[in-house]
Write a protein that holds these residues in place. Structure first.
Motif, PDB file in Angstrom:
ATOM      1  N   GLU A   1     106.391  27.647 -33.246  1.00 30.69           N
ATOM      2  CA  GLU A   1     107.614  28.430 -33.090  1.00 30.69           C
ATOM      3  C   GLU A   1     107.388  29.479 -32.012  1.00 30.69           C
ATOM      4  O   GLU A   1     106.253  29.874 -31.730  1.00 30.69           O
ATOM      5  N   THR A   2     108.475  29.922 -31.386  1.00 34.36           N
ATOM      6  CA  THR A   2     108.378  30.897 -30.299  1.00 34.36           C
ATOM      7  C   THR A   2     109.121  32.181 -30.636  1.00 34.36           C
ATOM      8  O   THR A   2     109.411  32.977 -29.751  1.00 34.36           O
TER       9      THR A   2
ATOM     10  N   ARG B   1     103.514  38.076 -34.392  1.00 34.76           N
ATOM     11  CA  ARG B   1     102.106  37.939 -34.064  1.00 34.76           C
ATOM     12  C   ARG B   1     101.630  36.577 -34.575  1.00 34.76           C
ATOM     13  O   ARG B   1     101.383  36.421 -35.767  1.00 34.76           O
ATOM     14  N   HIS B   2     101.540  35.632 -33.707  1.00 33.44           N
ATOM     15  CA  HIS B   2     101.218  34.267 -34.105  1.00 33.44           C
ATOM     16  C   HIS B   2      99.719  34.007 -33.942  1.00 33.44           C
ATOM     17  O   HIS B   2      99.293  33.327 -33.010  1.00 33.44           O
TER      18      HIS B   2
ATOM     19  N   SER C   1      98.589  30.246 -34.185  1.00 38.89           N
ATOM     20  CA  SER C   1      99.098  29.536 -33.010  1.00 38.89           C
ATOM     21  C   SER C   1      98.302  29.900 -31.761  1.00 38.89           C
ATOM     22  O   SER C   1      98.002  29.039 -30.922  1.00 38.89           O
TER      23      SER C   1
END
Length: 212
Positions: free
Chosen positions: A74-75, A79-80, A83
Motif C-alpha cells: 500500500e502507498t 510508517r511502513h 514494506s
C-alpha cells in the motif's frame, strides 16, 4: 532471565573470544552485506531465526514483528516498516529467497484468534489489535471449525498466518515480478518451540511438513 547489565558481561566474553576468532570475517562484513535470504519472523523472545537456522552474522536479512506478519502493498501515508525492509531486501540486496517463519504458541496469533484486544485503546492492546486484524478474514473458517481456544485452533491460526503473509508479499509489484521471472522464491515455515521441529510449507499441496 538476564538483565541488560548481565548481558554486557556476555558482550565482553564475545569480544574476547568469538569476535577475535572471526576478526577477518567481521572486517569483511564491515565492507557491506550480501545475504541471499530474507527471514520474516516473530518478535517473540523464544524464536531467534539465526539460532534456529544456525547461521553466522551476514547470512540472513531479518525482520521481526508481532506474529511475523507482512501487510499488503500500500502507498497510504504512514510508517511502513515491513514494506521498507522488503523493498530494501529485494531491490537493493537482491535476496534470492524470502522465508516467512511463524512459530508455536504465538501470542499475536492467539490475539488474532480470540480477538480479545479488539476495541482496546492504544497503550492497552490497541496497536496489537490493529496489527493482527489483518488475520480477521483468515480467522473465520478456523474459528468455525475449531473454535477460538485450544492448541488445535492456535496451530491452525499460526500456519494460516504464514500463508497470509506469503499472499501479501505477492501484492508487492517488484516481488511478484521477480517470483515470476525466477529471480526470487517465497517460502513458508513454522517452528514448534516445544519439540524444536521446523515445518516447511509445500506450495503445491499447501501443507506443512517437517524439514528433513
Amino acid at each position: 532471565m538476564k538483565t541488560f547489565e548481565q548481558m554486557i558481561d556476555g558482550y565482553r566474553n564475545f569480544r574476547a573470544t568469538e569476535w577475535q576468532e572471526e576478526r577477518t570475517r567481521w572486517q569483511q562484513l564491515a565492507e557491506g552485506q550480501s545475504p541471499q535470504v530474507m527471514v520474516i519472523s516473530c518478535s517473540d523472545s523464544r524464536v531467534d531465526p539465526a539460532q534456529i537456522l544456525d547461521v553466522a552474522p551476514g547470512e540472513i536479512f531479518v525482520v521481526r514483528n508481532v506474529a511475523a506478519l507482512v501487510p499488503p502493498f500500500e502507498t497510504t501515508p504512514g510508517r511502513h516498516g515491513v514494506s521498507a525492509a522488503v523493498e530494501f531486501a529485494v531491490q537493493f540486496l537482491k535476496v534470492r529467497e524470502i522465508v516467512v517463519m511463524g512459530h508455536g504458541l504465538c501470542g499475536g496469533c492467539q490475539a488474532a484468534l480470540t480477538q480479545d484486544l479488539h476495541g482496546n485503546e492504544i497503550g492497552e492492546g490497541g496497536f496489537v489489535a490493529h496489527w493482527v486484524d489483518m488475520l480477521d478474514e483468515a480467522r473465520e473458517p478456523i474459528a468455525a471449525k475449531y473454535g477460538t481456544s485450544g492448541r488445535e485452533a492456535e496451530l491452525a491460526m499460526e500456519l494460516e498466518a504464514v500463508k497470509v503473509s506469503l499472499t501479501n508479499l505477492m501484492t508487492f509489484p517488484y516481488v511478484s515480478e521477480k517470483v515470476a521471472s525466477g529471480e526470487l522464491a517465497l517460502r513458508g515455515a513454522h517452528f514448534a518451540i516445544s519439540d524444536g521441529i521446523l515445518r516447511l510449507l509445500d506450495r503445491d499441496s499447501d501443507e506443512f511438513s517437517p524439514a528433513e
